[in-house]
Design a protein around this motif. Structure first.
Motif: not given
Ligand code: ZN
Length: 297
Positions: A40-41, A107, A110, A134, A149
């Protein structure tokens, strides 16, 4: 051929990222194995997850899994009483160490809570905006593009798959199921291949079906009954208070002859079928998740 296990790590919170990820990297290093991380960026809005209290089964699960002890009080207030802190940007060290240690990194999202709770009403533009943010941060820090992702909370829509298809991923892991497959939704086929999680997660099984912390490793290994198995764990649980369970799982799996591989190895399996993705229920989980249907071909 040896039976395989791919470990998929979801990193959902700042605490899981900063403390859980380094702990897990130490355990993987000790055993000499590689795993696949989903970061989780962006912001940690964990406190907002409390909105799910109105969803069937959520409160029971929070109490059964002792969520406040697992996540920490601070995490449960992020995005409400406390501002939502950014997870990876201000402290890239755990992310960069995971890459340097040779793990496969991609990923998760976000903003985990935003995706998990709002996806059904999000436009393609909004989904693209979040995934792009992200991916851009990933690329800026790692000097390489993310190759895969995996959707938060196993939440997908026709629109999210349509956007992901355009982003150049090698595979996605958005679904719960039994084997890698090509996804079909509303009659339309999508790329890339989906590599689903095959085992129930700790928070789903602990406290039900007779599973306890003492026998959960045996429960999981008994359910690694196919040649290809995907074991999903969380930086917030198996990386922190339950790290000894992760250590034990790897040691016992080794003794039983399992081979640990990266998730992307699932792309190489023979006879990958087309399957539908549909929303359904899993034991121990509140709300629906994306599930893999029986093969269509
Ligand atoms: Zn997650």
């Amino acid at each position: 051929m040896r039976k395989k296990i791919a470990i998929k790590i979801d990193v959902d919170t700042k605490r899981g990222y900063e403390q859980g990820v380094p702990n897990m990297l130490d355990v993987f290093q000790k055993h000499g194995i590689k795993a696949s991380f989903f970061f989780s960026m962006g912001p940690d809005n964990s406190g907002k997850a409390i909105r799910r209290i109105f969803r069937k089964g959520f409160l029971a699960k929070m109490l059964r899994t002792k969520a406040p002890a697992t996540y920490g009080l601070k995490t449960m207030l992020y995005g409400t009483v406390l501002p939502a802190p950014l997870i990876v940007g201000p402290n890239p060290a755990p992310f960069l160490r995971a890459i340097a240690d040779g793990h496969d990194c991609g990923i998760h999202c976000w903003d985990h809570v935003y995706w998990q709770d709002k996806l059904p009403v999000l436009s393609e533009a909004k989904i693209r905006e979040h995934l792009t943010k992200a991916c851009n941060l990933f690329e800026k820090l790692a000097h390489q593009k993310p190759r895969f992702c995996g959707a938060p909370g196993w939440q997908t829509t026709y629109k999210s798959l349509k956007v992901q298809q355009t982003m150049g991923f090698d595979f996605c892991s958005d679904v719960r199921g039994y084997a890698p497959f090509y996804p079909v939704v509303e009659g339309q086929e999508f790329l890339p291949v989906q590599i689903p999680g095959t085992l129930l997660t700790m928070d789903e099984v602990l406290g039900i079906m007779g599973v306890t912390e003492d026998n959960i490793v045996d429960y999981w290994l008994k359910n690694c009954d196919k040649p290809w198995n995907v074991f999903t764990i969380h930086a917030e649980t198996e990386g922190l208070a339950k790290i000894s369970i992760l250590d034990d799982f790897i040691a016992k799996a080794r003794l039983q002859g399992f081979e640990f591989v990266l998730l992307k190895e699932g792309k190489k399996l023979p006879n990958i079928k087309k399957c539908r993705i549909y929303a359904g229920y899993l034991p121990g989980r509140a709300g629906t998740v994306a599930l893999q249907s029986d093969p269509l071909n």
